[in-house]
Each structure stands twice: as C-alpha cells, then as structure tokens.
Design a protein around this motif. Structure first.
Motif, PDB file in Angstrom:
ATOM      1  N   ARG A   5       0.849  -1.172   0.000  1.00 47.78           N
ATOM      2  CA  ARG A   5       0.000   0.000   0.000  1.00 47.78           C
ATOM      3  C   ARG A   5       0.887   1.224   0.000  1.00 47.78           C
ATOM      4  N   ARG A   7      -0.341   4.382  -1.588  1.00 45.32           N
ATOM      5  CA  ARG A   7      -1.102   5.625  -1.725  1.00 45.32           C
ATOM      6  C   ARG A   7      -2.188   5.630  -0.673  1.00 45.32           C
ATOM      7  N   LEU A   9      -5.237   7.247   0.347  1.00 48.02           N
ATOM      8  CA  LEU A   9      -6.304   8.116  -0.110  1.00 48.02           C
ATOM      9  C   LEU A   9      -7.392   8.124   0.944  1.00 48.02           C
ATOM     10  N   ASP A  11     -11.602   9.413   1.624  1.00 44.09           N
ATOM     11  CA  ASP A  11     -12.856   9.762   0.983  1.00 44.09           C
ATOM     12  C   ASP A  11     -13.166  11.238   1.215  1.00 44.09           C
ATOM     13  N   GLU A  12     -14.013  11.814   0.374  1.00 46.37           N
ATOM     14  CA  GLU A  12     -14.315  13.241   0.543  1.00 46.37           C
ATOM     15  C   GLU A  12     -14.962  13.536   1.898  1.00 46.37           C
ATOM     16  N   ARG A  76     -15.754  23.858   2.810  1.00 50.06           N
ATOM     17  CA  ARG A  76     -15.466  22.422   2.890  1.00 50.06           C
ATOM     18  C   ARG A  76     -16.017  21.694   1.670  1.00 50.06           C
ATOM     19  N   GLN A  80     -13.979  19.611  -1.207  1.00 47.60           N
ATOM     20  CA  GLN A  80     -14.282  18.208  -1.530  1.00 47.60           C
ATOM     21  C   GLN A  80     -14.193  17.907  -3.019  1.00 47.60           C
ATOM     22  N   ARG A  81     -14.073  18.966  -3.827  1.00 46.87           N
ATOM     23  CA  ARG A  81     -13.945  18.691  -5.256  1.00 46.87           C
ATOM     24  C   ARG A  81     -12.595  18.078  -5.590  1.00 46.87           C
TER      25      ARG A  81
ATOM     26  N   MET B   1     -23.454  17.775   8.934  1.00 47.62           N
ATOM     27  CA  MET B   1     -23.044  18.051   7.555  1.00 47.62           C
ATOM     28  C   MET B   1     -23.526  16.923   6.640  1.00 47.62           C
ATOM     29  N   LYS B   2     -24.209  17.268   5.588  1.00 45.08           N
ATOM     30  CA  LYS B   2     -24.759  16.203   4.727  1.00 45.08           C
ATOM     31  C   LYS B   2     -23.638  15.435   4.014  1.00 45.08           C
ATOM     32  N   VAL B   4     -22.698  14.213   0.955  1.00 48.36           N
ATOM     33  CA  VAL B   4     -22.738  14.108  -0.506  1.00 48.36           C
ATOM     34  C   VAL B   4     -21.534  13.284  -0.917  1.00 48.36           C
ATOM     35  N   ARG B   5     -21.666  12.532  -1.947  1.00 46.06           N
ATOM     36  CA  ARG B   5     -20.502  11.804  -2.424  1.00 46.06           C
ATOM     37  C   ARG B   5     -20.387  12.014  -3.912  1.00 46.06           C
ATOM     38  N   ASN B   6     -19.315  12.671  -4.323  1.00 47.39           N
ATOM     39  CA  ASN B   6     -19.163  13.002  -5.736  1.00 47.39           C
ATOM     40  C   ASN B   6     -17.925  12.383  -6.362  1.00 47.39           C
ATOM     41  N   ARG B   7     -17.016  11.924  -5.515  1.00 51.57           N
ATOM     42  CA  ARG B   7     -15.793  11.334  -6.068  1.00 51.57           C
ATOM     43  C   ARG B   7     -15.721   9.890  -5.613  1.00 51.57           C
ATOM     44  N   LEU B   9     -13.524   7.056  -5.339  1.00 42.83           N
ATOM     45  CA  LEU B   9     -12.128   6.655  -5.367  1.00 42.83           C
ATOM     46  C   LEU B   9     -12.048   5.210  -4.906  1.00 42.83           C
ATOM     47  N   ASP B  11      -9.116   2.086  -3.676  1.00 47.94           N
ATOM     48  CA  ASP B  11      -7.789   1.830  -3.154  1.00 47.94           C
ATOM     49  C   ASP B  11      -6.935   1.136  -4.217  1.00 47.94           C
ATOM     50  N   GLU B 382     -15.929  22.291 -13.518  1.00 50.41           N
ATOM     51  CA  GLU B 382     -15.386  21.091 -12.881  1.00 50.41           C
ATOM     52  C   GLU B 382     -13.926  21.239 -12.463  1.00 50.41           C
TER      53      GLU B 382
END
Lengths: 463, 463
Positions: A5, A7, A9, A11-12, A76, A80-81, B1-2, B4-7, B9, B11, B382
């Motif tokens: 492992r 990287r 990463l 989550d947003e 925030r 998250q983008r 805080m809501k 939202v999940r936009n990315r 990703l 592992d 974007e």
C-alpha cells in the motif's frame, strides 16, 4: 498478489472539518507580531494595509487562541472537489537512493490551479463574499496565486482582476490562459489602468514590470470601489490557518500508513505552504512528545531564515505597510530572478518566524541546480514533476534520506509537493541543458538591505 | 453536515487484475480484421508491419477468445502508482446545464504523462522487455504517446527514442522536456539520423515534418537493431485490450455510485480511448440486458465513423502495411491541422469498427469551436481542463444532458476525460480569442480519398 500500500487516499467525507490555529500552542502575543508604522500610530489595529478591511469573520479566527477553527460548510464543500489530496509513499525515490528511510509525500498539485494556493483562495473568496465584497483583485508573477484566486472567484461567483507582471504575461502565457478560462480579467502590468501603472509607463514605456508594481496596481484598483478588495496569497495568519487543512489530512493519512514522521519538510516562500503541512505536526508532537523535526527549505537566492534577521520590517519594497516582526532580509532586498518565483519574498510569515525564533524548527537553503537535480530525480522515480518551489523540499528530503543510509538508521520523512511543475517545464529544460544559474547572494548585499530596516523605538516594539 | 458523495475513489488494491477481451463477446473472425496485402500474400500472419515481431505473449491475449486476460503483476504494480483513477460526479456541470441528467466522468489525466496512453505504454514496455527487447522507438506529434512511452520505458528500464515532428518539437516544447526528464532521446524529425529523414531533408531542408515522416524514421531506427522495436499507441487489438482497465474500474465505481450509465461517451482517435471505457460496459449490458448506448465522438475534420466506409485499407499514408478492415476515410486522407492531434488518424481500430458495423454503438462528429466551448465550460464548472481530444466527449455529453433537460427525463451519462489539457492551453487561448478554425471537410475530398482505397479481390476479403 501481495498487498503493498503506497497511496493513502481518503474519501471526501474525510476532508477535515476544522483548520488548526497554532496560536493556541505558541505563545506569541499579537502585539509582538504586528504594529503600526512609527509615523502612523493611529493604524495599530489595522492588520495590514495590503489587505484593507479584511472581513472580521476571517480575521477573528486567525488572531484568537481557539485551537480549532471550523471550516465553513461552503468552503469544505468546495475543498471536496479535489480534497483529501493523496499521501504517497515514494518507493521509487527510496529505491533510487537505496535508503532505509521511508519517504512520504503529500501531493497538493491535483487541483486545476495546480497548487496548494487554492486552499486559501477558496476560503478568502468565501469570507469576502459573505462580507458583501463582489470583486477581488491581486497581483501575480508567474501566476500560481492568481490562478488559484481566479478559480476561487469563479467558484464563489465573484469578479476577479489579476495584474500580471508583463514579462510573465508574454513569456508564460499558460497560467494567463488558465485565469482567462476561469473568467478572470488578466491585465499586463504596468498598465494604463492605474496611476501606479501610468507612472511607470511614462518613465519606461517598455517596462517588463515587477510583482511590486503589479501589487501596487492591484491595491489601487481595489481601493477604487467599496465592494472590491485586494487578496493576499501567503504570509498572513489567516492564510496559514487555511493551509493547515494539508497537515490535518496528512496526520490522519500517516496514521493510515501506521507511521509518524521523524522529519517534516516543506519549501518556504512567505510560509503558508510550510505552515500548512508542519503546524498540525507541531501540535501532535507537543501532545505525544515525539521528537519530530520541522524543516523549512528556502533558496540560496532568498535566504531569509538562514541568513536574515528577526526584526520589525515592512511587507513591501516601498515601505508603506504596517510593521511585522519577522525573519527578513530587509524590505529593500530584491532576490535574483530564480525559477521558484514563489520563494522570492524577502520575509517569513510572523507565525513561522516565531516558531523558528523559539527553536521549534530548522531551515536550510539550496542553490537552483541542486534543487532541479532533486526535482528531476523525483520526476523520474515518482512520475510527478514537482514545481520548482516544491523541488526545494525534495532536495532536503533526499539529503536526509542519504544521511539515513550513511548512518544506517531508519527514519520516516514526510514532505509536501505543493504543486506540479507542468507549467514550469522550461525551467527543467534549462536544467537539463546545463544553463541554469546558481544564484548566490553576497554577505555585503544582505548587510546592505538589513541596514535599511526601519528604526523602531524599543519601547514601542513590545507594547 | 450532509454526506454528498461526488468522487468515487478506490484503493490501489482495487486495481483490476484482468483486462477484458471483447473478442469473447463479439463475433469477429480474425481473418475478417487483418489480411496480407494483395501483393504480399506471404505476410498474412504478420499482425502489422508497423509493429514487427510483437511479443507472442502480448499478441496472444489480443487475438484469442478468452474473455479475461490477466494483467501481469509487474504491470499491475506500475498501474498502482496512479490507478484506480477517480470517477467523479460532475455536479458543477450538471448545475450549469440545469439538467436532470446525472453526469459522471472517469479522469485519466492524473498520471505524469497526463493521459490514458500510459496504460498501454507500460504494458507494452513490460511485454517487450520480457521478450528480450531493450529499446523502444516511436514517432510522436504533439507528444501524448511519446511522453507515455518515455515514462513506461523509464519505469521498465528500457531505452526510448522518440522521433518528434519538428514543428511540434519547436513550438510545443513542454512534452519534449517531459520526455527528456524521463530519459528518452527526443529527435526532431525529419532528422539526419535515418535514410527516410535524410531524403526529406535533401528535398526540403526546412521541412516542418509530419507524423508519417516521424513514424517512418522510427520504424527504420527500430529495424536497425535486433533488440529494438517500434511501439504503437492505438488501433491494435492489444492496445485496446490494455485500455480496458479504464472501463473495468469505471464499472465498479458506478456500482459504488449506485447507478448504471444509460449513455457511455468517449472521444475517438484510432479507438483505444473509446474501447478502454466502452468495451467493459458492452459486456455488462449483454449480461444484464441494459439498453446502454455507446457513443464515439470524432472531429468534423476527421469523420471516419460518421462519413467513412467499412473497407480494407492500409494503416499508413504510403500504403506499406498489411490491410485492415476498418472504418476509414482512405489512407491518403490527411486531416486538417486541428488541435486534437490525437484524433487525426484516418481509420478506426478494427474491433471498434466491427462493433459499429454490427450496430452496437453510435458515432457523432463536432467542429472545433463547439468542442472548445464545451471544454471551457467543463474547465470552469469542474476545475479540470480537458485535453482537446477529451473535450470532444464533453461536447457530446453536454448535448445529451441538454436533450434530457428538454425532454424532462432523467438519464445517467458516463464519459472519459482521457487526459488534461494543461499542455494545450494555447489552443484554449485561441478559442477564447475567437481565432479558432472550424475545419469542415467537403464530400468531394472524402470521395477522392475513398476512391484511392486499395482494390481487394472479394474472394480474398472473406477468406
């Protein structure tokens, strides 16, 4: 298949909810950081004439003693983008150096502005907008900060005007285009749009411009309208505060990696990049008693930490701002034209200066060829081209890792790659061609600019 | 805080273990895809003279009927340095279009080569190295493929020589520097290093070069040594196979998002980018019976799918390769000099052509200004600047999303942003300045190049 492992990463939903305010953990009276000019005692409470009327909501968080400052939901969400940014184990670099050191880098070059600057640009755009401001303006050289501000304004629906040093406007058009794509008005400076610009053009119609002129034009432009402000990209407490989102993420990602750094390294311009990564690790080492070293890396061409003085000084070359207590080469010092344009500022942020003065961190300086050698090795082994600024950090990381190999000891090194160097490839080209200059600065030159430091009554200095 | 999940990703342990071979699900006899030239019947079994002696291990996987081809551990490990790439919900773009459509993009621009090309470059470098090859060579225009190959060779410890079209070498130096940083020898073409180059220079000493000349030089260079090979970046079955890692990831990420696309969109050069995203979704729709549409987007300037013919043709302008059954404008067709250099190839990959001919996919074409308008909107909303090639896909996505708005129906759109456009900002600059040409191609011109298609005996065509 083995489960390596490399990287880390997140989550947003893991984007930090709070920035970290080091004033909770560092005993620096605000009066020891900023004061009025001797000739303008009425302006003590104005944080900085370069950023007149900064919104109270933004100012408050950066001078209080509250340890954690909540990141507004809108900021925030904008983070998250692209955040959390990756933390990566640099196994390719480790292998090339044959070092027992574990090297990690936090990579801030994944957003479209290409650097960490967007972290503060978004926050500033948000706070200004909330305070009723409709237009932000700034000066920019190569354009990292201008690009970030343009994108932030686009995202927060503000107008953005950037005065760009004319020679960069001509020779480095890519960031200009990026700003334009994001709806910013980009004006080559000196311009006929301002008195400051017209004065320069009258004396020298073909002037290449300078950041000092561009900033003067931007300031004048901002003063023209009630709903316009001048936004600064580094140095100020609030900018450093915003950047701590980097270190807060890195703290959690190092946990995921199951290690804690022995050394934290970042390049040093005015200090927001360094502070962003290092400050949260300062808090953590205070909490756990870890012996982590924090290292700021500056260019030989602008050695404010390694060869400057801790003194009251102006923020601008013409000496019009209030005074700041900081490590400085003197406000009249003009660094040679090195490629890491982001590291040419004559002084260090007050909070970084205080940390350094109290012995909590170290600083080193390198010449351009050593820096680009490191950047090129990093590009080859890690497939990421570091910005010239970030390559300074890589140089120090390599030296630490080689030392670990020679001393046969394991060590964990964390650095910040503050941005990518894809728009700075001409500098790498010069390095590969062997035509890059190492800019050294003579003792005499530094002594001369230090001699021009403003005189401060000793009584006033501590009031 | 809501939350939202936009990315979406994943592992590095989620990097796919297998590529997908569409020949398991698409009835295309290999004899229907490739045959010897009428005048060279002895070369039927040679897959392509442009890629002489490709390693059997690489060739085998791309002509068999095995549905899944294992990704060698070394290649998968190399992928893990940047893969899985992000899948992102384009909420900014959705908002700007006020569309009920859900738009997702898979972003392949996060590696240092800046595009999907690295997926195949790494695999090819691995297979060639395993077969004893020590040097790879190629021709490149603007440099996407050359950059990817240079990085792959660096990573697999092979020598790399890239012949770069001279005018690009001069005018677009950044990718040249990137290749140099990765240890590749970059030679402006035409060069005095090869017979092909010398012949051009003798006739025209100031020649700007062309991709055809650069490839001819690279081929000659590769033929010179037993341990050298010419590597191709698109079109061939094995290249399409390697790129399916994109779609395999996207399949799982769409599952994380809880949706399945109604429309899958990708730009179309020779077809490896389109195939990489779309082929795995073809398999999945066959399995589930989903009515997903697959759309390839090409430039008006090179409309091989929308205005070409399904016919036997050469891969090169001079007509020296074996014949391939494909959608083609004729090998003598030379596309106008548009910015999406990666989309200028006269033909479509045999496997994509077969999918199209059998009615499993659609194709659309756009002019440059419509494409850059879409790319600029994407960049603003974007914060990712799409490569000119990728902006073609964005244009089609926008039109689908606007149609969904007009028809008041929800739809899920997935597209591939195959690379970033940071090294193509001069093209965006021209778009912003209004000086971009829309290249349309007359019916007469297409008819003329189609008339020059090689004659094939009808008996031979189906043998």
């Amino acid at each position: 298949m083995k489960a390596v492992r490399n990287r880390f990463l997140m989550d947003e939903s893991d984007v930090p909810t709070h920035w970290y305010n080091i004033l909770a953990d560092l005993d620096v009276p605000v009066a020891e950081v900023r004061r009025a000019r001797p000739d303008r005692p009425d302006r003590t409470d104005e944080p900085n004439r370069q950023a007149p009327n900064i919104p109270l909501s933004m100012y408050r968080g950066s001078v209080g003693r509250e340890r954690f400052v909540e990141i507004p939901a809108e900021v925030r969400e904008a983070y998250q983008r692209w955040r959390p940014t990756p933390l990566v184990r640099a196994r390719g670099l480790e292998a090339a150096l044959e070092t027992p050191a574990h090297i990690y880098y936090k990579y801030e070059g994944t957003n479209a502005a290409g650097s960490h600057k967007l972290n503060s640009a978004l926050a500033q755009a948000y706070f200004y907008k909330k305070a009723g401001v409709r237009r932000l303006t700034t000066g920019t050289g190569a354009g990292q900060w201008g690009t970030a501000l343009a994108m932030a304004c686009q995202s927060m629906d503000l107008e953005c005007t950037v005065f760009m040093v004319r020679c960069s406007y001509r020779q480095k058009p890519y960031r200009r285009v990026l700003m334009g794509l994001n709806g910013a008005r980009v004006i080559p400076s000196p311009s006929p749009d301002t008195e400051a610009g017209r004065a320069v053009l009258a004396a020298s119609p073909d002037s290449d411009g300078s950041l000092a002129i561009a900033n003067a034009e931007a300031l004048e432009h901002a003063r023209r309208a009630d709903d316009a402000r001048f936004a600064v990209g580094s140095g100020e407490n609030h900018v450093l505060l915003h950047q701590t989102v980097i270190g807060e993420e890195a703290l959690r990602q190092m946990e995921l990696a199951g290690e804690f750094p022995d050394v934290v390294v970042a390049s040093m311009g005015a200090g927001s990049n360094f502070a962003g990564l290092a400050f949260p690790f300062h808090r953590e080492r205070l909490r756990t008693g870890a012996a982590t070293r924090l290292i700021a890396v500056e260019p030989d061409a602008c050695p404010k930490m390694t060869r400057g003085r801790y003194a009251w000084d102006y923020n601008d070359v013409s000496g019009t701002t209030p005074l700041t207590k900081m490590y400085t080469l003197g406000h009249t010092f003009v660094a040679p034209g090195l490629h890491a344009g982001g590291l040419r500022y004559h002084g260090a942020a007050p909070l970084v200066s205080a940390l350094y003065e109290r012995g909590w961190m170290e600083a080193v300086a390198y010449g351009q060829n050593a820096v680009f050698e490191a950047g090129a090795l990093f590009a080859r082994t890690e497939s990421v081209v570091p910005a010239p600024e970030s390559a300074h950090a890589v140089r120090a990381v390599i030296d630490e890792a080689v030392r670990a190999r020679e001393e046969r000891r394991s060590t964990v090194i964390l650095c910040n790659i503050s941005g990518h160097g894809l728009l700075d490839l001409s500098a790498y080209d010069q390095y590969l061609a062997g035509s890059l200059e190492d800019h050294t600065v003579s003792d005499e030159r530094i002594a001369a600019s230090l001699a021009a430091l403003p005189e401060v009554l000793s009584a006033g200095a501590t009031s």
